[in-house]
Design an enzyme around this catalytic site. Structure first.
Site, short mmCIF file in Angstrom:
data_model
loop_
_atom_site.label_atom_id
_atom_site.label_comp_id
_atom_site.label_asym_id
_atom_site.label_seq_id
_atom_site.Cartn_x
_atom_site.Cartn_y
_atom_site.Cartn_z
N ASN A 1 -9.19 5.23 20.59
CA ASN A 1 -10.77 6.17 20.78
C ASN A 1 -9.80 7.51 21.49
OD1 ASN A 1 -13.63 5.63 21.73
ND2 ASN A 1 -12.28 6.68 23.68
N GLU B 1 -18.64 5.97 22.51
CA GLU B 1 -19.10 6.58 23.54
C GLU B 1 -20.33 7.42 23.73
OE1 GLU B 1 -15.87 8.88 25.78
OE2 GLU B 1 -14.55 7.41 25.55
N ASP C 1 -23.80 9.76 22.56
CA ASP C 1 -25.02 10.39 23.41
C ASP C 1 -25.08 12.05 22.77
OD1 ASP C 1 -22.42 12.08 24.15
OD2 ASP C 1 -22.53 11.38 26.38
N GLU D 1 -7.58 9.60 22.89
CA GLU D 1 -7.60 11.18 22.36
C GLU D 1 -5.87 11.59 22.56
OE1 GLU D 1 -9.62 12.84 26.02
OE2 GLU D 1 -11.71 11.86 24.79
N HIS E 1 -20.00 11.63 20.53
CA HIS E 1 -20.29 12.38 22.06
C HIS E 1 -20.53 14.29 20.35
CE1 HIS E 1 -18.93 10.49 25.52
NE2 HIS E 1 -18.14 11.06 25.16
C1 GLA Z 1 -13.99 11.24 27.12
C2 GLA Z 1 -13.44 10.07 27.75
C3 GLA Z 1 -14.40 9.07 28.52
C4 GLA Z 1 -15.04 10.26 29.72
C5 GLA Z 1 -16.15 10.88 28.69
C6 GLA Z 1 -16.57 11.75 29.28
O1 GLA Z 1 -14.66 10.84 26.12
O2 GLA Z 1 -13.07 8.81 26.93
O3 GLA Z 1 -14.14 8.05 29.60
O4 GLA Z 1 -14.85 10.46 30.22
O5 GLA Z 1 -14.82 11.80 28.06
O6 GLA Z 1 -17.09 11.61 30.73
#
Ligand code: GLA
Length: 421
Positions: free
Chosen positions: A273, A339, A341, A232, A309
């Protein structure tokens, strides 16, 4: 031994049973397609989906029941055939019962595509919740420590590292033939106080980060298939994020991090990422340009992680994700969905769960069709332990297993895609 063999026989019966039902289900799907001459609108898709997912759920349940009853019957009766008879009870080794994993698990279906399906895990639950551990073992081929490898956990003091929690996850993965993604080496969040409250010069910070990366990556050398090296670093407007690391070191921190990680484990794949850059938006353009310029400088970077996400309120178009994956592929980069969801605003209804299943299905389909998308990782296993309700009040049910670890429509949507239905 016999228990295992007997279970095996029951499992074979179970597999056959499930395969026949899957065939019947695809035949029904075919009929639905034939009856629909117009392209279905969203509502039709959801109704058809609700029907199919519900049928599939019931059939798999029925099938599991048949398989389990047969397994029990065979075990109790000591039926032989291809299997050995059961030894007298007093000779039997203390049996450690393991759930038999079904043939149509995500993990086994994904294997055919040479793709990893993964989940973020919490070590505490692995140790204390057998259903959670068994779901992971049977359904997933890749694990990511949800928190255990983050700076504050693994490096809690200036001269102190604590690998115990992360080691437990890596050990579990190895014991069950799973790959591990390392997450994450450089991030602006979840940093320890000793670091953020220190008054460091640029050189001191460079030394701290270098030592951190070399120690953590070195500790797991040869055991982590891919590292999220930088997490990020781009903000939501598409500029470099103004972080602790950018302020302390300057933008070089990104390339330095990749170089040190590569030095510590030359075999590991190194990823950038991020979230919100999955489709075609200003943020994904910035990420693309950033990675392209790092590659031009010869920085060892091998892939981009699309966090994914998502929310039912807004998610990227599948076609845009496909285009983004393709331009990364042209740069020679691998991509992982890292990641995923899909959060749902309350109340959670059957219709929303079916729409969620379509979002999961579309993203997996895009990943499967892209030649560089090698892993599909979810941010958790069951809705019970998801981060969503805490961080997004009013939202929940973002994962593919419900609060009881039972599969949701989204799970069946994923297995359908992997099975080619
Ligand atoms: C970001 C991070 C993860 C996690 C999510 C929320 O995406 O990369 O490690 O902390 O937020 O849980």
């Amino acid at each position: 031994m016999n228990l295992v063999t007997n279970h095996h026989l029951g499992t074979v019966i179970l597999f056959k049973c499930e395969k026949q039902q899957l065939k019947r289900l695809s035949a029904r799907k075919g009929k639905i397609a034939l009856l629909t001459t117009e392209p279905p609108d969203k509502h039709d898709r959801l109704l058809a989906g609700a029907f199919l997912f519900e049928r599939r759920r019931r059939e798999v349940k029925k099938c599991l029941l048949v398989g389990m009853v047969l397994t029990l019957f065979i075990s109790l009766a000591g039926v032989t055939g291809c299997v050995e008879a059961r030894p007298p009870a007093e000779e039997a080794a203390p049996a450690e019962e393991e759930t038999v994993c079904i043939d149509t698990s995500l993990r086994s279906l994904a294997q055919v595509h040479n793709m990893q399906v993964g989940a973020a895990v919490q070590a505490g639950l692995l140790a204390t919740n057998p259903r959670y551990a068994e779901t992971l073992r049977c359904e997933f081929s890749m694990l990511v420590p949800e928190n255990a490898m983050k700076f504050e956990h693994v490096h809690p003091g200036r001269d102190r590292y604590d690998f115990s929690t992360a080691d437990a996850i890596v050990d579990f993965a190895e014991a069950n033939g799973m790959q591990v993604r390392g997450h994450t080496l450089v991030w602006h969040s979840q940093l320890p106080d000793w670091l953020t409250e220190g008054n460091w010069t640029r050189d001191e910070l460079i030394k701290i980060l270098q030592e951190h990366i070399m120690t953590v990556v070195g500790h797991y050398q040869g055991r982590i298939v891919a590292w999220d090296v930088v997490n990020e670093a781009v903000d939501d407007g598409g500029s470099l994020r103004d972080t602790f690391w950018l302020q302390g070191i300057g933008e070089d921190y990104i390339k330095l991090a990749f170089c040190w990680a590569h030095e510590a484990d030359p075999e590991a794949l190194l990823f950038y990422n991020d979230y919100g850059g999955e489709g075609l938006e200003p943020k994904s353009d910035t990420i693309y340009e950033l990675i392209q310029s790092l590659l031009d400088e010869g920085v060892p970077i091998h892939g981009v992680g699309l966090q994914m996400h998502l929310s039912l309120d807004s998610y990227p178009k599948a076609q845009d994700v496909a285009t983004n994956l393709n331009r990364l592929s042209v740069l020679g980069l691998e991509a992982h969905i890292t990641e995923m969801d899909v959060r749902i605003q309350q109340p959670v209804t059957e219709e929303k769960l079916n729409e969620q299943a379509y979002v999961y299905r579309d993203i997996l389909q895009v990943c499967l069709s892209a030649q560089n998308c090698k892993a599909f990782v979810l941010w958790g296993v069951t809705d019970r332990y998801s981060w969503i309700p805490l961080f997004f009040p009013g939202y929940q049910a973002a994962l593919i297993f419900d609060e009881n670890c039972d599969p949701k429509p989204a799970y069946y949507a994923l297995t359908d895609v992997l099975a080619g239905h």
